[in-house]
Design a protein around this motif. Structure first.
Motif, short mmCIF file in Angstrom:
data_model
loop_
_atom_site.label_atom_id
_atom_site.label_comp_id
_atom_site.label_asym_id
_atom_site.label_seq_id
_atom_site.Cartn_x
_atom_site.Cartn_y
_atom_site.Cartn_z
N GLN A 278 4.62 -17.86 0.15
CA GLN A 278 3.86 -18.77 1.02
C GLN A 278 4.06 -18.44 2.49
OE1 GLN A 278 5.35 -22.53 -0.47
NE2 GLN A 278 3.46 -22.96 -1.58
N ASN A 279 5.23 -17.91 2.81
CA ASN A 279 5.55 -17.57 4.19
C ASN A 279 4.97 -16.24 4.66
OD1 ASN A 279 7.01 -19.93 4.69
ND2 ASN A 279 8.92 -19.05 3.95
N ILE A 280 4.58 -15.39 3.71
CA ILE A 280 4.18 -14.04 4.11
C ILE A 280 2.76 -13.65 3.70
CG2 ILE A 280 6.56 -13.21 4.07
CD1 ILE A 280 6.01 -11.91 1.40
N LEU A 281 2.16 -14.36 2.76
CA LEU A 281 0.82 -13.98 2.32
C LEU A 281 -0.25 -14.74 3.11
CD1 LEU A 281 1.08 -13.75 -1.58
CD2 LEU A 281 1.53 -12.01 0.15
N PRO A 282 -1.42 -14.14 3.25
CA PRO A 282 -2.51 -14.82 3.98
C PRO A 282 -3.17 -15.92 3.17
CG PRO A 282 -3.26 -12.69 3.16
CD PRO A 282 -1.78 -12.76 2.86
N GLU A 283 -2.85 -16.02 1.89
CA GLU A 283 -3.43 -17.06 1.03
C GLU A 283 -2.34 -17.60 0.11
OE1 GLU A 283 -5.21 -14.36 -2.59
OE2 GLU A 283 -6.26 -14.28 -0.65
N SER A 284 -2.61 -18.73 -0.53
CA SER A 284 -1.61 -19.33 -1.42
C SER A 284 -1.35 -18.40 -2.60
CB SER A 284 -2.10 -20.68 -1.93
OG SER A 284 -2.23 -21.59 -0.87
N PRO A 285 -0.07 -18.17 -2.95
CA PRO A 285 0.23 -17.29 -4.08
C PRO A 285 -0.19 -17.92 -5.40
CG PRO A 285 2.23 -18.35 -3.29
CD PRO A 285 1.15 -18.71 -2.33
N ASN A 286 -0.65 -17.10 -6.33
CA ASN A 286 -0.97 -17.62 -7.65
C ASN A 286 0.16 -17.29 -8.62
OD1 ASN A 286 -1.28 -14.91 -8.49
ND2 ASN A 286 -3.48 -14.93 -8.05
N PHE A 287 -0.01 -17.68 -9.87
CA PHE A 287 1.04 -17.51 -10.87
C PHE A 287 1.39 -16.03 -11.04
CE2 PHE A 287 2.35 -16.92 -15.35
CZ PHE A 287 3.47 -17.74 -15.38
N GLU A 288 0.39 -15.16 -11.04
CA GLU A 288 0.63 -13.72 -11.21
C GLU A 288 1.48 -13.16 -10.07
OE1 GLU A 288 -1.85 -9.49 -11.49
OE2 GLU A 288 -2.91 -11.40 -11.43
#
Length: 330
Positions: A278-288
């Protein structure tokens, strides 16, 4: 003023949950439907005990032919109750549930900021909580999604969204409005079954009531309440272990200590990795995304992931998971 069990319940809820204090400025979102009318009536009736500064906000999505009449109806109610009324109108028709919800919160926040209200109050009920749990469960989610309608959440650093009716069902708000002859504005879009939430409300919940349990709404809302406390605890615990396991590398790339992470149960490993992403990706992380990072906790040395959204990759280097971003500093 007639004092009802609902008045007593909302008063206890505000006290017990510390939703807001005396002398606060409260902006109440009123659509004109039964839930929001019940909410504003309750708050107006107990206002003398709390010395609140109350106002009504209405958001016109412009997606119905009668939306302007609806806004005028709510404005007239505010005038009759001698409280300020603020109207925000969409520049273009808002055509989806998600878009409408996002625009509505942005509009309410804008009104609150402009006129210095500390709280935005909405009429979400136990029925909404039950429907949200089912909606998110069907789409696929963890405990966080199942408890998504919480009592409070910050919208900005200085404005808090509060939902005081989460222990009151829609049938109770309907009866309350009938008892006090409150003029409910019937929103025709609530009957439109092209919206998944309406199908849950109009078809699934009644089916569950008849065929499984007549108190299904209350029971599901209670499940969401239990999950909320558990999610808060797990998030706080995961945050502690994320900080324990994290260090900055020489190039400011993030490194995670695998020896620390190996000691954690899988539920906490997943939450730690979700917080990291969540701190590093431009979008919300998914389960994968989360599972790819969790797998590196026990993977062989030099194992690595394919790029995450935004170009970030993760690679195992001895006891460390190194998260490398060549495009920006972490």
């Amino acid at each position: 003023m007639t004092w009802t069990p609902l008045h007593a319940k909302i008063q206890r809820t505000i006290h017990r949950r510390h939703l807001f204090e005396r002398d606060q400025r409260l902006l109440v979102a009123v659509s004109g439907g039964q839930d929001s009318l019940c909410l504003i009536k309750l708050l107006l009736d107990i206002q003398p005990k709390w010395a609140w500064n109350l106002a009504i906000a209405h958001c016109d999505h412009c997606w119905r032919e009668d939306s302007q009449d609806n806004a005028d109806h709510v404005g007239n109610l505010a005038q009759s109750w001698h409280i300020p009324f603020y109207l925000e109108t969409a520049h273009e028709p808002v055509n989806s549930e998600a878009t409408a919800r996002n625009w509505r919160y942005q509009a309410l926040t804008k009104i609150a900021q402009t006129h210095h209200y500390q709280y935005i109050i909405t009429g979400h009920t136990a029925s909404d909580r039950a429907e949200t749990l089912l909606y998110n469960l069907i789409r696929g989610t963890g405990a966080d999604g199942l408890q998504a309608l919480t009592w409070q959440r910050p919208l900005t650093d200085h404005i808090i969204l509060v939902r005081p009716l989460l222990e009151i069902t829609r049938s109770q708000t309907e009866q309350f409005c009938q008892d006090f002859n409150l003029p409910i504005w019937e929103d025709s879009t609530n009957q439109n079954l092209q919206y998944p939430r309406n199908r849950i409300r109009q078809e699934l919940i009644p089916y569950l009531k008849v065929n499984f349990h007549p108190q299904v709404e209350t029971n599901l809302a209670q499940t969401a309440e239990l999950l909320q406390a558990e999610v808060e605890y797990l998030e706080q615990t995961a945050d502690h272990w994320r900080l324990e396991a994290s260090v900055k590398g020489e190039k400011q790339d993030l490194q995670l200590n695998r020896q620390i992470l190996k000691t954690l149960p899988l539920a906490l490993q997943r939450r730690v990795m979700r917080q990291v992403l969540q701190n590093i990706l431009p979008e919300s992380p998914n389960f994968e995304h989360i599972e790819k990072l969790v797998a590196l906790i026990t993977a062989p040395n030099r194992s690595q992931t394919d790029p995450f959204p935004g170009g970030v990759t993760a690679i195992v280097q001895g006891n460390w998971i190194c998260i490398i971003d060549e495009t920006r500093k972490i």
